[in-house]
Design an enzyme around this catalytic site. Structure first.
Site, short mmCIF file in Angstrom:
data_model
loop_
_atom_site.label_atom_id
_atom_site.label_comp_id
_atom_site.label_asym_id
_atom_site.label_seq_id
_atom_site.Cartn_x
_atom_site.Cartn_y
_atom_site.Cartn_z
N LYS A 279 4.58 12.99 7.58
CA LYS A 279 5.11 11.88 6.80
C LYS A 279 6.60 11.72 7.07
O LYS A 279 7.26 12.69 7.47
CB LYS A 279 4.94 12.19 5.30
CG LYS A 279 3.53 12.06 4.77
CD LYS A 279 3.50 12.35 3.27
CE LYS A 279 2.10 12.23 2.70
NZ LYS A 279 1.54 10.87 2.74
N ARG A 353 -9.37 13.06 1.17
CA ARG A 353 -10.80 12.71 1.21
C ARG A 353 -11.63 13.81 1.87
O ARG A 353 -12.80 13.96 1.56
CB ARG A 353 -10.97 11.35 1.93
CG ARG A 353 -10.41 11.32 3.31
CD ARG A 353 -10.15 9.90 3.79
NE ARG A 353 -8.97 9.32 3.14
CZ ARG A 353 -8.55 8.08 3.33
NH1 ARG A 353 -9.21 7.27 4.14
NH2 ARG A 353 -7.49 7.63 2.69
#
Ligand code: BES
Ligand code: MN
Ligand code: ZN
Length: 504
Positions: A279, A353
């Protein structure tokens, strides 16, 4: 959490000696009977302030009056609640939080608040909201800061006044319930606010074990080879770049057959650097809050066990730290998740996820009547709904309806996004059963589409708390940082739970 004692007794504010008494006022409404008596004793000080517009009793506005011995209360805190017809439990929560903080900041130890001018429908629910407001509003995270003198100030006792002895029991019950729920939300806030060097997967496992021991829950933990043997390919892939090894924890409250079995899954990424798909560094520190789902499930189970709800609840916590290193997963890797589905990793930053998918697949073994996962899953959900509503997607209308209603009642609101099959195409892979990320459109939905593959026909709802679990700014009853969002929602949902219909 603030260690304040909340007492309930009968009495009226104009006869009650106290350091500071809270007088609730409504906008554009005549003074309540108590306010009238106090106003008269104070030579019309209150009505003059209102008449001249020096104090407008809008929501969360306040004004401090010294009484110089004219009434038994040494000070009165005029507290605005807005328009009477718009009063709600959440506004009570907000205004009592404001009063508690102002009293504390004045350096006072005791506050007295009459309930009767603000009772909404039920004394118990009113006093519950008031207790929640007091405790949530006084919350601060002080484990690592050497406090300045003014930060050491603590409110010690709050006295709630009820009109008659008839209301005492109901008010006390509401206060106890509010205390239990607020304590759980503050426990969740603390976990979210803990720095990621402290709140590692191992530490969260210890926290779960500790909670289990105190509350009499069964707990199971998988790590290392046991996790591999279980087939938790997602959890392993996300955690393998970190020196803090991943784990999977289940907590069980109640027993099968004691009410419906409900599974609660919480994403527990203790730090999300993005992994190899790293990130940007700006705001990366906030990614310590990526375990908020797990912290919320822990907090909610804690409250539900204390409230003795007649259900069988399974908490499932997939815990991992998403770090880049020579042992980390790469974009391009194909992994096999629990249940055998293969996933092509497009970006290692879509890690939530992968771990929640494994946990949902595991949850199916309990044949739960309902499965709910809470996850700080997507930035796209924050873009869509901001910090006000949690994103809700699921495959069961009845469960969605119940969660929506519990959201309104607890004022931890959810907003539904569509989970139509049309979106499945976005995560199709040529070389595996699916990809872990789509092309960038409908980000919150593709996240849920991915999870859908692991629940099959089980009634399930996914709650994307990316925007609600963390506050960038303090509000009426929360501080910048972890909010504990989802705890009140789950407690509301599961304490009013009625037998779930067998099929959708
Ligand atoms: N933990 C983040 C989501 C997030 C973002 C939570 C902002 C709280 C605030 C999640 O793991 C993530 O990185 N999601 C990606 C998914 C994308 C790569 C498909 C995102 O939202 O950008
Ligand atoms: Mn991520
Ligand atoms: Zn994440």
């Amino acid at each position: 959490m603030a260690k304040i004692k909340i007492r309930v007794k009968t009495g009226t504010l104009h006869k009650e000696p106290c350091e500071i008494g809270v007088l609730c006022l409504f906008e554009q409404s005549p003074l309540s009977p108590v306010a009238k008596v106090l106003d008269k004793a104070l030579g019309r000080a209150i009505s003059n302030l209102l008449k001249k517009g020096e104090f407008k009793p809008g929501l969360n506005k306040s004004y401090l009056l010294h009484t110089y011995g004219k009434v038994p209360a040494k000070r009165l805190l005029l507290l605005g609640l807005g328009k009477k017809k718009d009063l709600s439990f959440d506004k009570l929560r907000q205004a009592t939080a404001t009063a508690a903080r102002e009293t504390r900041d004045l350096g006072l130890k005791g506050l007295t608040l009459p309930l009767y001018p603000i009772v909404l429908n039920y004394v118990s629910k009113t006093s519950q909201s008031v207790a929640e407001g007091l405790l949530l509003g006084l919350y601060r995270f002080e484990r690592f800061k050497h406090p300045e003198p003014e930060e050491k100030r603590e409110l010690e006792t709050v006295t709630l006044l009820v009109e008659g002895a008839r209301q005492l029991g109901e008010a006390k019950r509401g206060v106890r319930r509010g205390e239990t729920i607020a304590e759980a939300a503050c426990f969740t806030r603390d976990l979210v606010n803990l720095p990621p060097n402290e709140a590692t997967p191992d530490m969260l496992t210890r926290t779960a074990r500790d909670a289990a021991r105190r509350l009499g829950l069964r707990v199971k933990v998988w790590k290392g080879d046991a996790l591999k043997k279980l087939g938790m390919g997602g959890i392993i892939a996300v955690g393998k770049g970190s020196s803090n090894p991943p784990q999977f924890v289940t907590l069980e409250y109640g027993t099968r057959g004691r009410g419906d079995t409900v599974a609660l899954v919480g994403k527990g990424v203790t730090f999300d650097s993005g992994g190899i798909s790293i990130k940007p560094s700006r705001d990366m520190d906030k990614m310590k809050g990526d375990m908020a789902g797990a912290a919320t499930v822990l907090g909610a189970i804690r409250a539900l066990a204390r409230l003795k709800v007649p259900l069988h609840i399974i908490g499932l916590l997939p815990l991992a730290e998403n770090m880049p290193s020579g042992t980390a997963s790469r974009p391009g890797d194909i992994i096999t998740c629990l249940g055998g589905k293969t996933v092509e990793i497009i970006t290692t930053d879509a890690e939530g996820r992968l771990i929640v998918g494994d946990a949902l697949a595991y949850a199916r073994r309990y044949k739960p009547r309902a499965m709910i996962d809470l996850a700080t899953l997507t930035g796209a959900c924050v873009v869509a709904l901001g910090n006000t509503a949690t994103g809700m997607l699921g495959n069961n209308e009845e469960l969605k309806k119940r969660i929506k209603e519990a959201g309104e009642a607890s004022w931890e609101r959810v907003w539904e996004l569509p989970l139509w099959d049309d979106y499945d195409e976005l995560i199709k892979s040529d070389i595996a059963d699916m990809k872990n990320a789509g092309p960038g459109v409908a980000g919150a939905i593709t996240g849920a589409c991915f999870l859908k593959k692991f629940v099959e026909d089980s009634p399930w709802v996914h709650l994307d708390i990316a925007g609600t679990a963390w506050a960038d700014k303090s509000g009426p009853y929360w501080k910048e940082g972890g909010t504990g969002a989802g705890v009140r929602l789950l407690v509301e949902l599961l304490s009013r739970w009625s037998k779930f219909p067998a099929r959708k």
